[in-house]
Design a protein around this motif. Structure first.
Motif, PDB file in Angstrom:
ATOM      1  N   ASP A 490     -13.615  98.995  80.809  1.00 39.99           N
ATOM      2  CA  ASP A 490     -12.282  98.832  81.395  1.00 39.99           C
ATOM      3  C   ASP A 490     -11.756 100.122  82.025  1.00 39.99           C
ATOM      4  O   ASP A 490     -10.855 100.078  82.862  1.00 39.99           O
ATOM      5  N   PHE A 491     -12.311 101.243  81.602  1.00 41.72           N
ATOM      6  CA  PHE A 491     -11.759 102.522  82.050  1.00 41.72           C
ATOM      7  C   PHE A 491     -11.835 102.672  83.567  1.00 41.72           C
ATOM      8  O   PHE A 491     -10.877 103.112  84.211  1.00 41.72           O
ATOM      9  N   ASN A 492     -12.955 102.324  84.157  1.00 37.60           N
ATOM     10  CA  ASN A 492     -13.129 102.464  85.603  1.00 37.60           C
ATOM     11  C   ASN A 492     -12.774 101.196  86.381  1.00 37.60           C
ATOM     12  O   ASN A 492     -12.941 101.153  87.602  1.00 37.60           O
ATOM     13  N   ASN A 493     -12.286 100.189  85.665  1.00 36.39           N
ATOM     14  CA  ASN A 493     -11.926  98.924  86.306  1.00 36.39           C
ATOM     15  C   ASN A 493     -10.441  98.952  86.674  1.00 36.39           C
ATOM     16  O   ASN A 493      -9.576  98.793  85.816  1.00 36.39           O
ATOM     17  N   ASP A 494     -10.140  99.121  87.956  1.00 39.73           N
ATOM     18  CA  ASP A 494      -8.745  99.235  88.389  1.00 39.73           C
ATOM     19  C   ASP A 494      -7.978  97.931  88.288  1.00 39.73           C
ATOM     20  O   ASP A 494      -6.749  97.912  88.450  1.00 39.73           O
ATOM     21  N   LYS A 495      -8.663  96.840  88.015  1.00 43.06           N
ATOM     22  CA  LYS A 495      -7.959  95.571  87.837  1.00 43.06           C
ATOM     23  C   LYS A 495      -7.458  95.398  86.407  1.00 43.06           C
ATOM     24  O   LYS A 495      -6.672  94.489  86.131  1.00 43.06           O
ATOM     25  N   LYS A 496      -7.917  96.260  85.511  1.00 40.75           N
ATOM     26  CA  LYS A 496      -7.507  96.169  84.114  1.00 40.75           C
ATOM     27  C   LYS A 496      -6.174  96.862  83.909  1.00 40.75           C
ATOM     28  O   LYS A 496      -6.018  98.052  84.171  1.00 40.75           O
ATOM     29  N   ASP A 497      -5.193  96.118  83.417  1.00 44.69           N
ATOM     30  CA  ASP A 497      -3.847  96.647  83.213  1.00 44.69           C
ATOM     31  C   ASP A 497      -3.819  97.607  82.025  1.00 44.69           C
ATOM     32  O   ASP A 497      -4.586  97.472  81.071  1.00 44.69           O
ATOM     33  N   ALA A 498      -2.913  98.585  82.097  1.00 48.53           N
ATOM     34  CA  ALA A 498      -2.718  99.529  80.993  1.00 48.53           C
ATOM     35  C   ALA A 498      -1.267  99.985  80.999  1.00 48.53           C
ATOM     36  O   ALA A 498      -0.453  99.523  81.801  1.00 48.53           O
ATOM     37  N   GLY A 499      -0.925 100.916  80.107  1.00 50.28           N
ATOM     38  CA  GLY A 499       0.457 101.344  79.947  1.00 50.28           C
ATOM     39  C   GLY A 499       0.929 102.250  81.063  1.00 50.28           C
ATOM     40  O   GLY A 499       0.139 102.896  81.756  1.00 50.28           O
TER      41      GLY A 499
END
Length: 638
Positions: A490-499
């Motif tokens: 998920d770290f390099n996946n820009d589609k994955k939402d985060a805070g």
């Protein structure tokens, strides 16, 4: 010559025999034990229970079936079994014993809470809605109480036909399965989303000030740590976030070390912030009539109104049995009109929270403009019971609106029927802040002291990934952030939402480290891998590398930042003041949770650590923390 050859052969045979004896002796230095850990009341398996040889780092954790396998030294031993929400147990292991089956007892405070608040419903669930009278009988059997309390929930009507008794506490918290140790050779990466929320701390404060211990699942350690102001230097370059990392000896287990990863977002003058389009979404249902609910909501939003600028716009949506607009979009310069609308609000009716959210988003979309900050601010106790109310329906709705650039911040109020699990989820999916307002001072801090950080984002989808060097790190565990963990991919996946990080926000994360080189003491999470190279790239003194990804508020592509931490074996007393304060708060959180990883920490030690890290404390939050620790010490009888 023949005699010399014979002598040489005898020597080699003797040498080989000696080597075999050494090898066999070495093999006999350890043995493997297997076993189970279960609940003493109902026999349910307990996952994530830590099984440890007392006083050592020979340890493992149970799997979802409550089973474990652990290599231990030869001879008689004392085995510690510790699981969150359960009493610590010590068991004598015989010198030849290879199996161990243990049952743990739940903390008495959770049993009492369940027995106090759970009743059997005599009528059918569908009759409850039409009948004002519900008959209550004796509490449930202890094992059923135990199961419900362990789930972290003291809820209302359920599929199993349970209903809370008169005056019952129906607060709802999602269960937390604490992070465990991972070996750096098998799992060298740790990836998670940052968290700037602090609702758990003020909610914990409410419990202690009322003379009660908070439920373990109400304590999220990272939110407690991040409640405090830390004097990290703001970034000076093009990036809106600065990274810091340091380490010291872990005070609750001095054989281990503690790593601090800290972030600081940039400061922006209020006058330079973009225009704000705000929709106040206020719960005015009957459950909000208490003094610490709607009356406090009105005071809190009045404080926010006073901070508004002429370029800001506000609309007010309320919901009870239905949703409606009580104030159309109004300029921040017309404060009298906004304050008058707030003053007229009264509580009554059921709670159509989903309909209120729909209407608020509709108005926010009409207000949204380019280069503006558009946000819905929800104030509620979280008790949605009419219309769209399931977690799945609500989150899908919020995720859809998030894609349009509209954020959702959530403010929780009240007690007794507070739904922390639902409100945390809504704020997380809505890319907004989550705070619990237990008093007017907390409202002032949220909307005055930290006006910019609460409402204006400077970096979105902020993710951290830490890579550990097995040369220095045998195993690690992240303290807190259990509901913020991400897959490494998920770290390099820009589609994955985060805070997201707002203006001037700080974020602190702590890792407990088991150093490499401790002969004979190993963490037994998985079998050793066969095909890893064990090759370390870069400087050999690097303990770890912190990588951070963030997006500019209006961007879709992330930027990468990195920070390397060199080895440093300093005592915690020599560490910076803010490091010591964060450590004290983390230890306190683990004590409140009766964590399996609290080590030797005590309330007295927390008082000492925090007392030596108070510093200037202009707002008095660190002094207040010390008082809360003293209250917990008196209340915690387990």
């Amino acid at each position: 010559m023949a005699e010399k050859l014979i002598a040489m052969r005898k020597y080699l045979a003797l040498l080989l025999l000696t080597c075999l004896m050494v090898i066999n002796a070495s093999a006999r230095q350890e043995r493997t034990i297997t076993g189970t850990v279960k609940d003493s009341a109902d026999g349910y398996p307990i996952a994530n229970a830590v099984v440890r040889v007392k006083g050592t780092d020979y340890l493992t954790a149970t799997n979802a079936k409550g089973t474990f396998s652990l290599k231990v030294p030869v001879g008689a031993l004392i085995i510690e079994i510790n699981a969150t929400s359960y009493k610590l147990r010590e068991v004598n292991l015989g010198a030849q014993q290879t199996t161990l089956h243990v049952k743990l007892s739940m903390l008495q405070q959770l049993i009492k809470a369940a027995e106090k608040n759970r009743y059997i419903m005599t009528g059918k669930a569908d009759e409850i809605a039409t009948s004002p009278v519900v008959e209550y009988v004796a509490p449930l059997p202890r094992q059923q109480m135990h199961q419900k309390a362990l789930a972290g929930r003291v809820a209302g009507v359920t599929a199993n036909g349970y209903y809370p008794g008169p005056g019952a506490n129906t607060e709802d918290y999602s269960p937390i399965n604490e992070n465990i140790f991972h070996t750096a050779t098998d799992q060298p990466l740790s990836t998670f989303s940052i968290d700037v929320d602090r609702a758990s701390y003020s909610n914990m404060r409410r419990f202690l000030n009322n003379g009660e211990m908070p439920p373990p699942d109400a304590v999220r350690v990272e939110e407690m740590v991040n409640y405090f102001d830390y004097r990290y230097k703001a970034p000076t370059g093009k990036d809106p976030v600065a990274i810091y990392a340091d380490m010291a000896v872990c005070p609750w287990n001095t054989a281990h070390q503690l790593v601090r990863v800290a972030l600081k977002s940039k400061q922006v003058d209020t006058k330079d912030l973009p225009a704000a389009n705000l929709v106040f979404l206020l719960d005015v249902s009957g459950s909000m009539e208490d003094e610490n609910k709607l009356p406090l909501v009105k005071r809190a939003f009045s404080v926010l109104t006073e901070q508004l600028r002429p370029q800001d716009k506000v609309a007010i949506v309320v919901y009870a049995g239905a949703a409606g607009v009580v104030l159309p979009a109004t300029s921040g310069s017309d404060k009298k009109k906004i304050l008058a609308a707030l003053d007229e609000l009264q509580a009554g009716g059921s709670t159509a929270g989903g309909e209120g959210i729909k209407l608020a988003y509709h108005i926010a979309e009409e207000l949204r403009s380019q280069n503006s900050n558009t946000r819905v601010i929800l104030a509620t106790d979280g008790d949605f019971n009419v219309g769209v109310s399931s977690d799945g329906e609500l989150t899908r709705m919020i995720e859809k609106e998030r894609q349009k650039g509209i954020s959702l911040s959530v403010l929780g109020f009240g007690m007794g029927n507070y739904k922390d699990n639902k409100l945390e989820l809504l704020a997380d999916k809505g890319n907004g802040n989550y705070a619990y307002i237990d008093n007017f001072e907390e409202a002032r801090r949220t909307f005055v002291t930290e006006f910019g950080g609460t409402l204006f984002t400077v970096a979105k989808d902020v993710k951290l990934q830490v890579e550990f060097n097995p040369q220095f790190v045998q195993a690690y565990r992240l303290v807190g952030y259990e509901n913020r963990m991400l897959q490494n991919e998920d770290f390099n996946n820009d589609k994955k939402d985060a805070g997201d990080m707002g203006v001037g926000h700080t974020v602190t994360a702590l890792y407990e480290i088991i150093p490499s080189g401790k002969k004979g003491e190993t963490v037994n999470w998985v079998d050793p891998l066969k095909y890893q190279q064990g090759k370390v790239l870069g400087n050999q003194s690097e303990v770890l590398t912190v990588k951070l990804r963030y997006k500019q508020p209006n961007a879709d592509a992330s930027q990468l930042m990195q920070k390397v931490l060199p080895y440093n074996n300093q005592q915690i007393t020599s560490a910076p003041e803010d490091f010591r304060m964060a450590t004290a708060v983390a230890a306190f959180g683990q004590l409140l949770r009766h964590s399996a990883f609290k080590g030797t920490a005590t309330y007295d030690q927390v008082l000492s650590w925090a007392g030596n890290a108070r510093g200037e404390d202009a707002e008095g939050y660190r002094a207040e923390f010390i008082q809360l620790v003293k209250k917990a010490k008196l209340l915690d009888k387990e």
